[in-house]
Design a protein around this motif. Structure first.
Motif, mmCIF file in Angstrom:
data_model
loop_
_atom_site.group_PDB
_atom_site.id
_atom_site.type_symbol
_atom_site.label_atom_id
_atom_site.label_comp_id
_atom_site.label_asym_id
_atom_site.label_seq_id
_atom_site.Cartn_x
_atom_site.Cartn_y
_atom_site.Cartn_z
ATOM 1 N N UNK A 179 -6.853 4.145 -6.477
ATOM 2 C CA UNK A 179 -6.611 5.580 -6.631
ATOM 3 C C UNK A 179 -6.890 6.317 -5.328
ATOM 4 N N UNK A 180 -7.881 5.865 -4.565
ATOM 5 C CA UNK A 180 -8.230 6.543 -3.308
ATOM 6 C C UNK A 180 -7.203 6.307 -2.209
ATOM 7 N N UNK A 181 -6.372 5.273 -2.334
ATOM 8 C CA UNK A 181 -5.356 4.977 -1.318
ATOM 9 C C UNK A 181 -4.045 5.716 -1.556
ATOM 10 N N UNK B 38 12.639 7.649 -11.787
ATOM 11 C CA UNK B 38 11.498 6.781 -11.545
ATOM 12 C C UNK B 38 10.379 7.557 -10.890
ATOM 13 N N UNK B 39 9.323 6.868 -10.533
ATOM 14 C CA UNK B 39 8.158 7.464 -9.896
ATOM 15 C C UNK B 39 7.919 6.733 -8.588
ATOM 16 N N UNK B 40 7.914 7.490 -7.491
ATOM 17 C CA UNK B 40 7.620 6.904 -6.182
ATOM 18 C C UNK B 40 6.161 7.187 -5.864
ATOM 19 N N UNK B 41 5.395 6.126 -5.641
ATOM 20 C CA UNK B 41 3.976 6.227 -5.320
ATOM 21 C C UNK B 41 3.801 5.753 -3.883
ATOM 22 N N UNK B 42 3.326 6.644 -3.029
ATOM 23 C CA UNK B 42 3.093 6.303 -1.628
ATOM 24 C C UNK B 42 1.604 6.153 -1.402
ATOM 25 N N UNK B 43 1.244 5.077 -0.737
ATOM 26 C CA UNK B 43 -0.150 4.884 -0.366
ATOM 27 C C UNK B 43 -0.237 4.823 1.149
ATOM 28 N N UNK B 44 -1.363 4.443 1.690
ATOM 29 C CA UNK B 44 -1.564 4.485 3.140
ATOM 30 C C UNK B 44 -0.485 3.725 3.916
ATOM 31 N N UNK B 45 -0.205 2.495 3.525
ATOM 32 C CA UNK B 45 0.675 1.652 4.329
ATOM 33 C C UNK B 45 2.104 1.613 3.821
ATOM 34 N N UNK C 22 -5.424 10.860 -12.055
ATOM 35 C CA UNK C 22 -6.398 9.817 -11.716
ATOM 36 C C UNK C 22 -6.622 9.698 -10.216
ATOM 37 N N UNK C 23 -5.593 9.973 -9.435
ATOM 38 C CA UNK C 23 -5.723 9.887 -7.974
ATOM 39 C C UNK C 23 -6.231 11.203 -7.389
#
Length: 121
Positions: free
Chosen positions: A53-55, A84-91, A111-112
């Protein structure tokens, strides 16, 4: 010539049936798990993608045509087209296609601890 056309049509029908069967298998074997520490995408019991969740940096609902555009996100959807759902994290991120994209995105944002879908916090 007629035989060649019939063979071509038969090939298209076989490909369409194969695609339908493979998508049906994906829908039943690919799962999205919202866990205490993050979100996990599994195929059978194998983890395909995981993000804490933190990323997670951003979450957005995308249309079916936006899913088809080239991007660096991994496509882990269970539908060929549709929102759809696009989830972006650090990398790098992922594009998921849950049954309720708006509700799924809202829960991932909550949650994030990201701002809401309407831009409010």
């Amino acid at each position: 010539m007629t035989t060649l056309i019939l063979v071509g049509l038969l090939g298209v029908v076989v490909l369409a049936i194969g695609l339908a069967i493979s998508l049906a298998v994906l829908r039943t074997a690919t799962r999205y798990h919202l866990e205490d520490e993050g979100i996990r995408v599994t195929f059978l019991s194998f983890t395909l993608w995981y993000a804490r969740w933190t990323d997670i940096r951003s979450v957005r609902v995308v249309s079916g045509w936006q899913i088809m555009r080239p991007s660096l996100a991994v496509r882990l959807g269970t539908k060929l087209l549709g929102p759809g759902v696009q989830i972006n994290r650090r990398h790098w991120g992922a594009v998921l296609t849950p049954n309720d994209p708006d509700g799924f995105a809202r829960e991932v944002r909550r949650r994030a601890t990201l701002p809401g879908l309407d831009g409010s916090e």
